[in-house]
Scaffold this active site. Sequence first.
Site, PDB file in Angstrom:
ATOM      1  N   VAL A   1     -45.102  -7.759  34.427  1.00 10.54           N
ATOM      2  CA  VAL A   1     -43.878  -6.792  35.434  1.00 10.54           C
ATOM      3  C   VAL A   1     -43.133  -7.033  36.394  1.00 10.54           C
ATOM      4  O   VAL A   1     -41.524  -7.532  35.999  1.00 10.54           O
ATOM      5  CB  VAL A   1     -44.107  -5.482  35.822  1.00 10.54           C
ATOM      6  N   CYS A   2     -43.115  -8.300  36.708  1.00  4.45           N
ATOM      7  CA  CYS A   2     -42.791  -8.730  38.587  1.00  4.45           C
ATOM      8  C   CYS A   2     -41.610  -9.946  37.702  1.00  4.45           C
ATOM      9  O   CYS A   2     -40.901  -9.713  38.131  1.00  4.45           O
ATOM     10  CB  CYS A   2     -43.522  -9.238  38.978  1.00  4.45           C
ATOM     11  N   SER A   3     -42.269 -10.901  36.235  1.00  5.13           N
ATOM     12  CA  SER A   3     -41.396 -11.504  36.289  1.00  5.13           C
ATOM     13  C   SER A   3     -40.745 -10.803  34.988  1.00  5.13           C
ATOM     14  O   SER A   3     -39.421 -11.793  35.895  1.00  5.13           O
ATOM     15  CB  SER A   3     -42.339 -12.560  35.470  1.00  5.13           C
TER      16      SER A   3
END
Length: 166
Positions: free
Chosen positions: A59-61
């Site tokens: 998700v962060c990527s």
Amino acid sequence: MANITFGGESVTLPQTEVKVGDQAPDFKVLSNDLQEVSLANYDGKVKLIVTVPSLDTGVCSQETKRFNEEADKLDNVQVLTVSMDLPFAQARWCAAEGVKNLDTLSDHRDASLGEAYGVLMAEHRLLARAIFVVDSSNKVTYVEYVPEVKTHPNYEAALEAVKAAK
């Protein structure tokens, strides 16, 4: 105070919570070349401050790549993605993913931004997922503390807030 979970489990956050209308708290983080960076480095610009647990997670990527794409379309806006990842890891990730339109910043040394913005998860020493829009006079105009760290933020609302800020 924001009630945030990580994998369904409640996390402990600092007692600070940034709200719309507040003056943006200052912070000291590290750039990918180990230079100290603070809010003053972006004076006169609208800031989209994005906090994430780690660039090396799905998700962060995806979130960072999405804001990188959007950053190229925004005038007088600086996107800052802040995590506890080491500066070297952030630089390596940006090079591998072609991320060049935003600043990735590391809060690993002092957790300065994590404490000041109320996103440092005590149990994990990671930053919770949140978005802050700060106008050119350093007034907070938008805040989203994402309730479950493993979910995406409201991209459209954040981008609209950035476009509305001056």
